[in-house]
Every structure is written in C-alpha cells, then in structure tokens.
Design an enzyme around this catalytic site. Sequence first.
Site, short mmCIF file in Angstrom:
data_model
loop_
_atom_site.label_atom_id
_atom_site.label_comp_id
_atom_site.label_asym_id
_atom_site.label_seq_id
_atom_site.Cartn_x
_atom_site.Cartn_y
_atom_site.Cartn_z
N LYS A 69 32.55 48.35 32.49
CA LYS A 69 32.84 49.75 32.82
C LYS A 69 34.34 50.07 32.79
O LYS A 69 34.73 51.17 32.42
CB LYS A 69 32.25 50.11 34.19
CG LYS A 69 30.72 50.15 34.20
CD LYS A 69 30.21 50.61 35.57
CE LYS A 69 28.70 50.53 35.64
NZ LYS A 69 28.16 51.07 36.89
N GLY A 131 31.84 47.99 51.78
CA GLY A 131 32.16 47.38 50.49
C GLY A 131 33.36 48.07 49.88
O GLY A 131 33.69 49.22 50.25
N GLY A 133 34.30 47.15 46.25
CA GLY A 133 34.35 46.71 44.86
C GLY A 133 34.19 47.88 43.91
O GLY A 133 34.31 49.05 44.30
N ASN A 155 35.30 46.79 54.68
CA ASN A 155 35.01 45.73 53.71
C ASN A 155 35.37 44.38 54.29
O ASN A 155 36.28 44.28 55.11
CB ASN A 155 35.82 45.98 52.43
CG ASN A 155 35.43 45.02 51.33
OD1 ASN A 155 34.24 44.85 51.06
ND2 ASN A 155 36.40 44.38 50.71
N MET A 219 22.79 50.77 48.10
CA MET A 219 22.89 51.04 46.66
C MET A 219 22.17 49.97 45.84
O MET A 219 21.98 50.14 44.64
CB MET A 219 24.36 51.17 46.26
CG MET A 219 24.96 52.51 46.71
SD MET A 219 26.76 52.60 46.75
CE MET A 219 27.19 52.23 45.06
P1 ATR Z 1 30.50 45.51 42.49
O1 ATR Z 1 30.86 45.78 41.08
O2 ATR Z 1 29.02 45.37 42.75
O3 ATR Z 1 31.15 46.45 43.45
P2 ATR Z 1 32.46 43.57 43.27
O4 ATR Z 1 33.56 44.43 42.69
O5 ATR Z 1 32.49 42.10 43.06
O6 ATR Z 1 31.04 44.03 42.77
O7 ATR Z 1 32.43 43.89 44.84
C1 ATR Z 1 31.50 43.29 45.70
C2 ATR Z 1 31.70 43.86 47.11
O8 ATR Z 1 30.71 43.31 47.98
C3 ATR Z 1 33.05 43.53 47.73
O9 ATR Z 1 33.43 44.60 48.56
C4 ATR Z 1 32.72 42.28 48.54
O10 ATR Z 1 33.60 42.01 49.60
P3 ATR Z 1 35.02 41.27 49.34
O11 ATR Z 1 35.92 42.34 48.80
O12 ATR Z 1 35.42 40.78 50.65
O13 ATR Z 1 34.73 40.19 48.33
C5 ATR Z 1 31.38 42.65 49.09
N1 ATR Z 1 30.55 41.51 49.52
C6 ATR Z 1 30.00 40.56 48.74
N2 ATR Z 1 29.29 39.68 49.49
C7 ATR Z 1 29.38 40.10 50.77
C8 ATR Z 1 28.86 39.62 52.02
N3 ATR Z 1 28.08 38.52 52.09
N4 ATR Z 1 29.17 40.30 53.14
C9 ATR Z 1 29.95 41.40 53.08
N5 ATR Z 1 30.47 41.90 51.94
C10 ATR Z 1 30.19 41.26 50.79
#
Ligand code: ATR
Length: 277
Positions: A69, A131, A133, A155, A219
Amino acid sequence: MTNPDRYAVIGHPISHTRSPRIHTAFAQLTGENLTYEAILSPIDGFQQVVADFFADIAAKGLNVTLPFKEQAYALCDVKSLRAKQAGAVNTLMKGKDGRLYGDNTDGVGLVRDMTQNLGWSLAGKRILVVGAGGAVRGVLGVLLAAKPAQLLIANRTHSKAQALADIFQQYGQITALRFEDIAQYSIDVVINGSSASLMGELPPLAADILAADACAYDMAYGKPKLPFLEWATAQQASTSDGLGMLIEQAAESFFIWRGVRVTTADLLAEIRQELQV
Ligand code: ATR
C-alpha cells in the site's frame, strides 16, 4: 456486448483474498461489465506488475493489499486527501488522461460499517483506537472527520501512537495515551486496529474503561472468537468484527471506479455464512 473492463487486487500473499468474490458480486448486482482477478506480485516487483497490468487497454483499476500500500502511494500521479492522510493507497485508477490516481477507502469503509450498517454514533463520542500500525494510520483521518468529542490512541509501543497523534493533530483533536492511563477516561467507542487479535492475543486493556452502552469494533475478521470482542462482550458492549469494513471499503473502491453505489447488506450476510464467523 463490449469487452469487459479489467480490475484486480495485487498483494503478497494473495491466495486468501475475498476481493474477487466481493467485486464479482457487486458487478452482478449492478450489471457492470467487468472482470476482477487476484494477482500475486513478487515482493520486489510491485511497480513492474502494476505497469504490466495497466499496459492492457482494458485495465481500469487495482486494489492494493499488504505489503504494497505504501509503494502504491509512491507510484500515484494524483492522490486523494484520504490517501495522503493514510500515507497509503488501496485503490488505483487509470484516468482517461493516462495518469494514475490513488485513493484509500479503508477509513470510509470502517466508518460506514459502524454508522450505517451497525447504527453506531461517532459524532460527539469519545473514541479509543488501539494500535498504531498501517491499518490504524489508514483510518484516523476519516475517524476525525466524523467529529468525535475526543479521539484517543494507545499502542503497545507508545512512541508510535505519539507519532501518529503528531501527524493527525492538524485534522482534529487526537491524544496518544499509555494503556495504564486509559482508566481516567470513559470510552464510548473502542476500535481495535492492532494485529493482536490475529495472533489470538488481547492488548492490555483494563476491564473498567468502557462507558455504559459502549461499542467495540475489531478491524480483524475471519475468526469465530476474537479475544478483543470477548473482552468487550464481558463489559456488556455492543460488538462487531471487521467483515463489514472489508465489504464497505470494497464498495467505495467500486464507486470510485464505476460511479455506482452498491447495496451491501445481503452480500455481507452471505460472506459471513461462507466464513462461518
Ligand atoms: P498493520 O498493517 O496490520 O497495521 P503493523 O503496521 O505491523 O500491521 O502494526 C501492527 C500493530 O499491532 C502495531 O500497533 C503493534 O504494536 P507495536 O507497534 O507495539 O508493534 C500492534 N500489535 C501487534 N501485536 C500486538 C499484541 N500482542 N498486543 C498489542 N498490540 C499488538
């Protein structure tokens, strides 16, 4: 009948995609003459795959999914405000002028599912997004445009929530919070945009942060039990997974390409049954 226009979704991996199913159904519902396929792009070959696709005169538009993207955003000649806010593009369109137009329909898909399909209010509400990301960045601009009383973002890695709050404060009031500070607020609408659910995990949310009659949206979709929604149900919140967002973002892409709005309710019910979620 003239030859159909061509559309496709590009990603890596792509075998799991529901987009051909959804857009083919939209075409049948509306009588639009088009085909829609799934294209697997090599990780380092996205630009070439897009160029090859649009070299076909019948090719009119693409959906772009993970992990391309941001690359799609960089490729566009013209970007919508929604795309600029997201820093990412999920909908490409070849204009009659030959230029490549980019939009992002994820945020509008989320907001339309919550407000129109589920009947939830966002205006004047205190919204918490979990979140920070790409998925969350894709929806914050449209959430702010829905005029919540307050938009909070938390986050696991706090600095990323703060970075997003800094980017989006020009569009409305947004505050980055640590999870332990959420309890000071009474949350009306909580949206899980973290990928925790996909790993069967729950972000560190306390039990007492939701207002009465709160709404909780994950989501993620495709799993019968999402830990975040189980947490929200235990707090007596109204809940929804993200399947409706998937259909609504597709409906918005279809509208951008064809100028036709589809009714989504029946298809959403059908796909929910197919997925058994
Ligand atoms: P996406 O494209 O789906 O947004 P990403 O950019 O890798 O994927 O982002 C994943 C998000 O999920 C991040 O905010 C991540 O937190 P970190 O920034 O601390 O990595 C969050 N996330 C993933 N696993 C998690 C968990 N077990 N508990 C809480 N947050 C989580």
